[in-house]
Design a protein around this motif. Structure first.
Motif, PDB file in Angstrom:
ATOM      1  N   ILE A 139       9.744  -6.894   2.190  1.00 55.81           N
ATOM      2  CA  ILE A 139       8.821  -6.336   2.945  1.00 55.81           C
ATOM      3  C   ILE A 139       7.806  -5.590   2.572  1.00 55.81           C
ATOM      4  N   GLY A 140       6.509  -5.511   2.728  1.00 56.75           N
ATOM      5  CA  GLY A 140       5.455  -4.808   2.085  1.00 56.75           C
ATOM      6  C   GLY A 140       4.567  -4.112   3.115  1.00 56.75           C
ATOM      7  N   CYS A 141       3.301  -3.704   2.691  1.00 60.20           N
ATOM      8  CA  CYS A 141       2.464  -3.293   3.511  1.00 60.20           C
ATOM      9  C   CYS A 141       1.176  -3.684   3.423  1.00 60.20           C
ATOM     10  N   ALA A 142       0.262  -3.751   4.899  1.00 59.82           N
ATOM     11  CA  ALA A 142      -0.982  -4.632   5.243  1.00 59.82           C
ATOM     12  C   ALA A 142      -1.892  -3.779   5.859  1.00 59.82           C
ATOM     13  N   ILE A 143      -3.100  -4.153   5.835  1.00 60.22           N
ATOM     14  CA  ILE A 143      -4.405  -3.478   6.066  1.00 60.22           C
ATOM     15  C   ILE A 143      -5.306  -4.588   6.888  1.00 60.22           C
ATOM     16  N   LEU A 144      -5.759  -4.062   7.788  1.00 57.73           N
ATOM     17  CA  LEU A 144      -6.671  -4.923   8.531  1.00 57.73           C
ATOM     18  C   LEU A 144      -7.977  -4.207   8.860  1.00 57.73           C
ATOM     19  N   SER A 145      -9.132  -4.378   8.519  1.00 58.30           N
ATOM     20  CA  SER A 145     -10.254  -3.269   8.487  1.00 58.30           C
ATOM     21  C   SER A 145     -11.563  -4.055   8.683  1.00 58.30           C
ATOM     22  N   ARG A 146     -12.354  -3.337   9.602  1.00 60.54           N
ATOM     23  CA  ARG A 146     -13.705  -3.915  10.080  1.00 60.54           C
ATOM     24  C   ARG A 146     -14.865  -3.490   9.020  1.00 60.54           C
ATOM     25  N   TYR A 147     -14.257  -2.875   8.106  1.00 59.79           N
ATOM     26  CA  TYR A 147     -15.404  -2.280   6.908  1.00 59.79           C
ATOM     27  C   TYR A 147     -14.744  -2.793   5.598  1.00 59.79           C
ATOM     28  N   SER A 148     -15.353  -2.976   4.744  1.00 57.03           N
ATOM     29  CA  SER A 148     -15.109  -3.572   3.395  1.00 57.03           C
ATOM     30  C   SER A 148     -14.029  -2.790   2.749  1.00 57.03           C
ATOM     31  N   LEU A 149     -13.108  -3.077   2.089  1.00 59.58           N
ATOM     32  CA  LEU A 149     -12.007  -2.583   1.436  1.00 59.58           C
ATOM     33  C   LEU A 149     -12.567  -2.458  -0.401  1.00 59.58           C
ATOM     34  N   GLU A 150     -12.709  -1.269  -0.688  1.00 60.68           N
ATOM     35  CA  GLU A 150     -13.370  -1.029  -2.149  1.00 60.68           C
ATOM     36  C   GLU A 150     -12.307  -0.295  -3.078  1.00 60.68           C
ATOM     37  N   GLY A 151     -12.384  -0.682  -4.230  1.00 62.77           N
ATOM     38  CA  GLY A 151     -11.712  -0.010  -5.382  1.00 62.77           C
ATOM     39  C   GLY A 151     -10.400   0.218  -5.013  1.00 62.77           C
ATOM     40  N   ILE A 152      -9.709  -1.226  -4.484  1.00 62.68           N
ATOM     41  CA  ILE A 152      -8.204  -1.443  -4.296  1.00 62.68           C
ATOM     42  C   ILE A 152      -7.452  -1.379  -5.463  1.00 62.68           C
ATOM     43  N   SER A 153      -6.327  -0.317  -5.416  1.00 63.16           N
ATOM     44  CA  SER A 153      -5.153  -0.377  -6.624  1.00 63.16           C
ATOM     45  C   SER A 153      -3.786  -0.026  -6.048  1.00 63.16           C
ATOM     46  N   VAL A 154      -2.914  -0.669  -6.480  1.00 60.96           N
ATOM     47  CA  VAL A 154      -1.752  -0.219  -6.117  1.00 60.96           C
ATOM     48  C   VAL A 154      -0.620   0.440  -7.117  1.00 60.96           C
ATOM     49  N   HIS A 155       0.115   1.230  -6.730  1.00 58.46           N
ATOM     50  CA  HIS A 155       0.762   2.253  -7.520  1.00 58.46           C
ATOM     51  C   HIS A 155       2.230   2.135  -7.286  1.00 58.46           C
ATOM     52  N   THR A 156       3.038   2.122  -8.119  1.00 59.36           N
ATOM     53  CA  THR A 156       4.271   1.995  -7.977  1.00 59.36           C
ATOM     54  C   THR A 156       5.250   3.026  -8.919  1.00 59.36           C
ATOM     55  N   ILE A 157       6.595   3.210  -8.557  1.00 58.76           N
ATOM     56  CA  ILE A 157       7.331   4.019  -9.521  1.00 58.76           C
ATOM     57  C   ILE A 157       8.261   3.486 -10.304  1.00 58.76           C
ATOM     58  N   ASP A 158       8.164   3.437 -11.612  1.00 52.08           N
ATOM     59  CA  ASP A 158       9.130   2.789 -12.499  1.00 52.08           C
ATOM     60  C   ASP A 158       9.903   3.951 -13.446  1.00 52.08           C
ATOM     61  N   PHE A 159      11.174   4.054 -12.680  1.00 53.48           N
ATOM     62  CA  PHE A 159      12.135   5.331 -13.193  1.00 53.48           C
ATOM     63  C   PHE A 159      13.137   4.613 -13.809  1.00 53.48           C
ATOM     64  N   ARG A 160      13.447   4.860 -15.231  1.00 51.74           N
ATOM     65  CA  ARG A 160      14.303   4.238 -16.147  1.00 51.74           C
ATOM     66  C   ARG A 160      15.225   5.205 -16.734  1.00 51.74           C
ATOM     67  N   ASN A 161      15.484   6.454 -15.998  1.00 52.02           N
ATOM     68  CA  ASN A 161      16.478   7.418 -16.754  1.00 52.02           C
ATOM     69  C   ASN A 161      17.217   8.004 -15.765  1.00 52.02           C
ATOM     70  N   GLY A 162      18.499   7.846 -15.848  1.00 52.59           N
ATOM     71  CA  GLY A 162      19.206   8.221 -14.861  1.00 52.59           C
ATOM     72  C   GLY A 162      19.624   7.474 -13.906  1.00 52.59           C
ATOM     73  N   LYS A 163      19.584   7.543 -12.591  1.00 49.76           N
ATOM     74  CA  LYS A 163      19.933   6.794 -11.274  1.00 49.76           C
ATOM     75  C   LYS A 163      19.373   5.736 -11.516  1.00 49.76           C
ATOM     76  N   LYS A 164      19.900   4.511 -11.097  1.00 52.92           N
ATOM     77  CA  LYS A 164      18.994   2.997 -11.068  1.00 52.92           C
ATOM     78  C   LYS A 164      18.335   3.228  -9.600  1.00 52.92           C
ATOM     79  N   GLN A 165      17.055   2.911 -10.143  1.00 49.88           N
ATOM     80  CA  GLN A 165      16.092   2.875  -8.764  1.00 49.88           C
ATOM     81  C   GLN A 165      16.157   1.749  -8.028  1.00 49.88           C
ATOM     82  N   PRO A 166      16.179   2.108  -6.462  1.00 49.90           N
ATOM     83  CA  PRO A 166      16.192   1.121  -5.722  1.00 49.90           C
ATOM     84  C   PRO A 166      14.935   0.486  -5.527  1.00 49.90           C
TER      85      PRO A 166
END
Length: 345
Positions: A139-166
């Protein structure tokens, strides 16, 4: 970058749909929207709603186990029914910006928008949309807008030290401009408490740290910043702070929550009332108690009014509890209530 033609009625609106080939799945479509010129500050109605495992009608094997075949009761007909119900709620709440958690695919944005397009009032049309989820996620996230969406970027965590990332949902960052006023937003769906609240808290803290870093980059005295979504963390689990930062416009509204990153970051939550108590009506009914895990966090030159957990529509019972979607009989909407507010920026 691939072009995809939208089916009628969007062809009449000359919209564009594009999917960006990155490590996430994206959806963006746009067409012209008229804006009424206003003097002074602008306002937008914003709604956030966790839709509760809203899968599409195709069985791809990536769904939650209870949705993976027709024996479960899930079907194209059930999907169409949920789409109709969702469209009905979106029309009734009539927000300028509608943010959703727990959709499965970008194509569902088009399915929803098609059901919302039957109007000649172009100011009511949702002409811009976006979807993101991490690779391999259900599953993910979604947006509906009546105005233009500008400068879209997507940020995630990439953790590779210690506990396995879910598997965790990314944070979607975007801006929109109404006349000359700009609002920057961050859409969140933090790690759930499945597997244990204490065990999973490490991942919510990492997502909080990422959000703080992103908000700090854009916040300034002239900037309007809003983080929203399902944080899977009750308002009382955050660091409740003494009010220490006044609204730059009216000197009344103060921050009341301290988010934690590399540095502390003060924000305002409308769940907390001036007397230190919180809004009685929560957004998630769990084990006979209200939880307030869906949030708006405001920072900078911004004010939130008319905040509420929307509990008086067809998606809620008379006592205000959400009508949870029930797979076995196809009834209900979601186990969350939508939350709404007016954003003045």
């Amino acid at each position: 970058m691939n072009k995809i033609k939208l089916k009628s009625p969007f062809l009449r609106l000359a919209c564009r749909l594009q999917i960006l080939a990155l490590s996430f799945v994206f959806l963006f479509f746009s067409c012209g929207t008229s804006q009424k010129e206003n003097s002074g500050k602008e306002s937008l109605k914003v709604v956030n709603w966790n839709l509760q495992t809203f899968f599409d009608a195709s069985f791809d094997g990536n769904e939650y186990s209870e949705y993976r075949n027709e024996k479960s009761g899930w079907s194209k007909e059930r999907y169409e029914e949920r789409l109709d119900r969702l469209a009905s709620v979106i029309k009734e709440l009539d927000a300028d910006l509608f943010v959703m958690e727990e959709l499965e695919k970008e194509e569902q944005i088009q399915d929803i928008a098609n059901r919302l397009s039957g109007t000649f009032d172009f100011a009511k049309l949702y002409t811009h949309g976006f979807f993101a989820k991490t690779e391999g996620s259900s599953i993910g996230c979604a947006i509906l807008s009546r105005y233009s969406l500008e400068g879209i970027s997507v940020h995630t965590i990439d953790f590779r030290n210690g506990k396995k990332q879910p598997s965790m949902r990314p944070i979607i960052q975007f801006s929109l401009t109404k006349n000359k006023s700009k609002l920057t937003l961050f859409v969140n769906h933090w790690k759930s408490k499945s597997g244990g609240a204490e065990e999973s808290e490490i991942w919510r803290k990492r997502q909080e740290k990422l959000l703080v870093r992103l908000m700090q980059k854009v916040k300034g005295k002239d900037k309007a910043v809003l983080a929203l979504g399902d944080f899977n963390k009750d308002i009382w689990e955050f660091d409740i702070s003494e009010s220490d930062a006044q609204d730059s416009q009216n000197g009344e509204r103060k921050t009341n929550i301290m988010l934690h990153g590399e540095e502390k970051f003060a924000v305002y939550s409308p769940w907390i009332l001036e007397d230190g108590n919180c809004v009685t009506q929560g957004s998630y009914w769990y084990k006979n108690f209200w939880e307030r895990i869906d949030h708006f966090f405001a920072a900078g030159n911004i004010r939130l009014t008319d905040f509420k957990a929307e509990c008086s529509g067809e998606w809620a019972y008379e006592d205000g509890h959400p009508k949870r979607y029930q797979l076995w009989n196809g009834k209900g909407y979601s186990d969350h209530l939508p939350i709404s507010c007016t954003v003045i920026f």
